[in-house]
Design a protein around this motif. Structure first.
Motif, PDB file in Angstrom:
ATOM      1  N   TRP A   1      14.009  -0.902  10.665  1.00 47.60           N
ATOM      2  CA  TRP A   1      12.783   0.024  10.450  1.00 47.60           C
ATOM      3  C   TRP A   1      12.564   0.878   9.179  1.00 47.60           C
ATOM      4  CZ3 TRP A   1      14.918   2.155  15.871  1.00 47.60           C
ATOM      5  CH2 TRP A   1      14.693   1.078  16.897  1.00 47.60           C
ATOM      6  N   MET A   2      13.628   1.370   9.024  1.00 42.55           N
ATOM      7  CA  MET A   2      13.616   2.412   7.735  1.00 42.55           C
ATOM      8  C   MET A   2      13.449   1.703   6.463  1.00 42.55           C
ATOM      9  SD  MET A   2      13.985   5.652   6.935  1.00 42.55           S
ATOM     10  CE  MET A   2      14.934   6.187   8.336  1.00 42.55           C
TER      11      MET A   2
ATOM     12  N   LEU B   1       3.288  11.798   0.774  1.00 41.24           N
ATOM     13  CA  LEU B   1       3.222  12.843   2.012  1.00 41.24           C
ATOM     14  C   LEU B   1       1.991  13.777   1.822  1.00 41.24           C
ATOM     15  CD1 LEU B   1       6.699  13.225   3.857  1.00 41.24           C
ATOM     16  CD2 LEU B   1       4.623  11.923   4.427  1.00 41.24           C
ATOM     17  N   ALA B   2       1.884  14.263   0.387  1.00 38.30           N
ATOM     18  CA  ALA B   2       0.876  15.304   0.108  1.00 38.30           C
ATOM     19  C   ALA B   2      -0.497  14.681  -0.158  1.00 38.30           C
ATOM     20  CB  ALA B   2       1.288  15.603  -1.204  1.00 38.30           C
TER      21      ALA B   2
ATOM     22  N   ASP C   1       6.917  -0.362   2.959  1.00 38.81           N
ATOM     23  CA  ASP C   1       5.633  -0.645   3.276  1.00 38.81           C
ATOM     24  C   ASP C   1       4.858   0.366   3.366  1.00 38.81           C
ATOM     25  OD1 ASP C   1       3.946  -3.141   4.019  1.00 38.81           O
ATOM     26  OD2 ASP C   1       3.741  -2.061   5.805  1.00 38.81           O
ATOM     27  N   VAL C   2       5.323   1.508   3.926  1.00 37.68           N
ATOM     28  CA  VAL C   2       4.549   2.747   4.016  1.00 37.68           C
ATOM     29  C   VAL C   2       4.647   3.522   2.710  1.00 37.68           C
ATOM     30  CG1 VAL C   2       4.268   4.804   5.309  1.00 37.68           C
ATOM     31  CG2 VAL C   2       4.957   2.517   6.307  1.00 37.68           C
ATOM     32  N   PHE C   3       5.747   3.648   2.092  1.00 38.02           N
ATOM     33  CA  PHE C   3       5.691   4.850   0.976  1.00 38.02           C
ATOM     34  C   PHE C   3       5.950   4.058  -0.424  1.00 38.02           C
ATOM     35  CE2 PHE C   3       7.446   6.899   4.889  1.00 38.02           C
ATOM     36  CZ  PHE C   3       6.360   7.984   4.743  1.00 38.02           C
TER      37      PHE C   3
ATOM     38  N   ASP D   1      11.343  12.408  -4.104  1.00 33.91           N
ATOM     39  CA  ASP D   1      10.183  12.818  -4.588  1.00 33.91           C
ATOM     40  C   ASP D   1       8.946  11.724  -4.437  1.00 33.91           C
ATOM     41  OD1 ASP D   1      11.354  15.217  -5.751  1.00 33.91           O
ATOM     42  OD2 ASP D   1      12.072  14.134  -7.563  1.00 33.91           O
ATOM     43  N   GLN D   2       9.262  10.509  -4.518  1.00 40.87           N
ATOM     44  CA  GLN D   2       8.337   9.545  -4.204  1.00 40.87           C
ATOM     45  C   GLN D   2       7.537   9.722  -2.534  1.00 40.87           C
ATOM     46  OE1 GLN D   2       9.201   5.523  -5.323  1.00 40.87           O
ATOM     47  NE2 GLN D   2       7.355   4.718  -4.279  1.00 40.87           N
TER      48      GLN D   2
END
Length: 473
Positions: free
Chosen positions: A117-118, A148-149, A124-126, A142-143
């Motif tokens: 999952w991680m 998230l911002a 894929d998400v980040f 940081d990435q």
């Protein structure tokens, strides 16, 4: 130089060339289907507020007991992972330090579903492309923090990004559903719905039981100082959940026992609890009785009943006292279903108004008890592998143990069970991959055609969850 992190296109697919080739073809037909998430534990207030996530550690580590329990098992204290204390005592508040600790121990997750999952979340998400480590921790932090911002990484926007068509929250019976009312004003009431969870008020020995039944009285306007009032208040609350779009109830009992009592006997035990302590036997009998009562209510209001027994919650008293519930110390126990569910199924098992979905973490009962029950009673569906069985091997064993007796169409399809928002797509992806591999084997064994296997995979991923949770009346 940090090692690169990539998602292999054949991850969790069969190792053999012929089976893998067919599995790829099946997976290609399910990979982009919308997600139906009917067993979720996201917080309704977070979805309604739609505020940015705090930071990588607070999103991916601190609230995820799958992640923290592995680190705790290696001697890392919960406080070092930022897990809040009940007494408000000191814990690590530097999220970057928590993230570094997680990354430095990345190898602990090898072979676990948490690793799968991680990795999916990171890549894929980040967009992370390096393996977590002590050296890469800050750059990854940081990435992720940067992503998230961004406005499209808020909770409501992630529903679209993750292709979530329907998601439920799990809400106590005492909830006033204020957040869901807020979601309705935002036009999300058909997409984010509540699930009724009455455990806290039916277990008479819960430390907060008296406060909870008082709150139940406040939110319903019905006095709960008698058993009759208590049942009436629960019935009213269920109606409120129905009005808010709810489709299901959720029951996390220790035992699957559904033996009813006479009303007078239940009223006596309830009055005893109001007056003071009750025995463990009385607690268990009352909880079993209330499962039976809730099944009757389900026939009236159409809410689908989910029962998932067999977990000894908060195994470590010290961790519970310090940090509260759901901190990784819930341990499965052997669970009996056949005799325990018989009273409920005798009364409602063939009633077309009733639907119950059965989950277990005791996989020894799949072929012996649960698959035969689901394969006989029209009201029963067998829930997806849950919690400790929510893994590649657990999913494969589930299919092998249950399909020959229950078939595919007496199951609920996949429903994720998580508080970790960013892991939802990964969990569905894993289930679809395992199912594709299992169905590919049936094709190779000439037990299904490729078309049949593909149709079945689509049903399991999308159609069956919708049908399983469809209101019954």
């Amino acid at each position: 130089m940090a090692a690169s992190l990539k998602l292999h296109p054949d991850r969790a697919l069969p190792a053999g060339d012929r089976q893998r080739t067919i599995a790829r073809e099946i997976l290609s037909q399910t990979a982009s289907l919308p997600l139906i998430c009917m067993h979720g534990h996201l917080e309704a207030d977070a979805l309604a507020a739609n505020a940015p996530f705090a930071d990588p550690a607070q999103l991916l580590v601190v609230p995820d007991h799958y992640v923290t329990r592995m680190l705790v098992s290696q001697g890392i204290r919960p406080e070092a992972l930022g897990v809040p204390r009940v007494d408000g005592g000191p814990v690590e508040t530097d999220s970057r330090a928590i993230w570094r600790l997680f990354c430095a121990n990345w190898k602990l997750y090898r072979g676990t579903p948490s690793r799968y999952w991680m990795e999916h979340e990171l890549v894929d998400v980040f967009g992370v492309d390096v393996v977590p480590s002590e050296q890469s921790a800050d750059a990854i932090y940081d990435q992720i923090a940067g992503r998230l911002a961004e406005p499209d990484f808020r909770p409501q926007q992630l529903l679209d990004r993750f292709s979530i068509e329907l998601i439920s929250t799990t809400d106590p019976a005492t909830s006033d559903l204020r957040q869901h009312a807020d979601l309705a004003t935002q036009g999300l009431d058909k997409r984010i719905i509540p699930t009724f969870r009455p455990d806290a008020v039916v277990y008479l020995d819960r430390p907060t039981w008296r406060a909870d039944i008082d709150l139940l009285a406040d939110v319903t306007g019905i006095a709960t100082d008698t058993y009759a009032g208590f049942v009436a208040a629960l019935r009213e609350r269920r109606q409120a959940f129905v009005a808010a779009g709810g489709l299901a109830t959720d029951h996390g009992h220790l035992s699957a026992d559904t033996t009813p009592m006479r009303t007078a006997e239940a009223a006596t035990i309830y009055a005893t609890a109001l007056a003071g302590p009750v025995t463990a036997a009385e607690v268990a009998r009352f909880a079993a009785h209330m499962l039976f009562v809730m099944a009757g209510m389900a026939c009236e209001d159409g809410l689908v009943m989910q029962i998932h027994p067999g977990v000894l919650r908060d195994h470590n008293d010290g961790v519970f006292a310090a940090h509260g519930q759901d901190k990784g110390f819930d341990i499965p126990v052997a669970t009996e279903f056949t005799r325990a569910l018989r009273p409920l199924l005798q009364a409602y098992g063939t009633d077309p108004r009733f639907r119950v979905i059965l989950f277990t973490v005791d996989e020894t009962v799949y072929s012996r008890e649960l698959a035969p029950i689901a394969g006989a009673y029209p009201s029963v569906r067998l829930g997806a592998p849950w919690w400790f069985l929510d893994s590649p091997e657990g999913m494969r064993r589930f299919r092998e143990a249950s399909t020959e007796t229950a078939g595919f169409y007496n199951t609920s399809g996949f429903v994720d069970d998580t508080r970790a928002f960013a892991s939802i797509p990964a969990r569905h992806d894993l289930f679809r991959r395992v199912d594709a591999g299992y169905l590919a084997r049936l094709v190779l064994e000439h037990r299904l055609s490729t078309d049949e296997a593909t149709e079945t995979a689509i049903d399991l991923a999308y159609n069956l969850p919708k049908l399983a949770y469809e209101r019954r009346s």
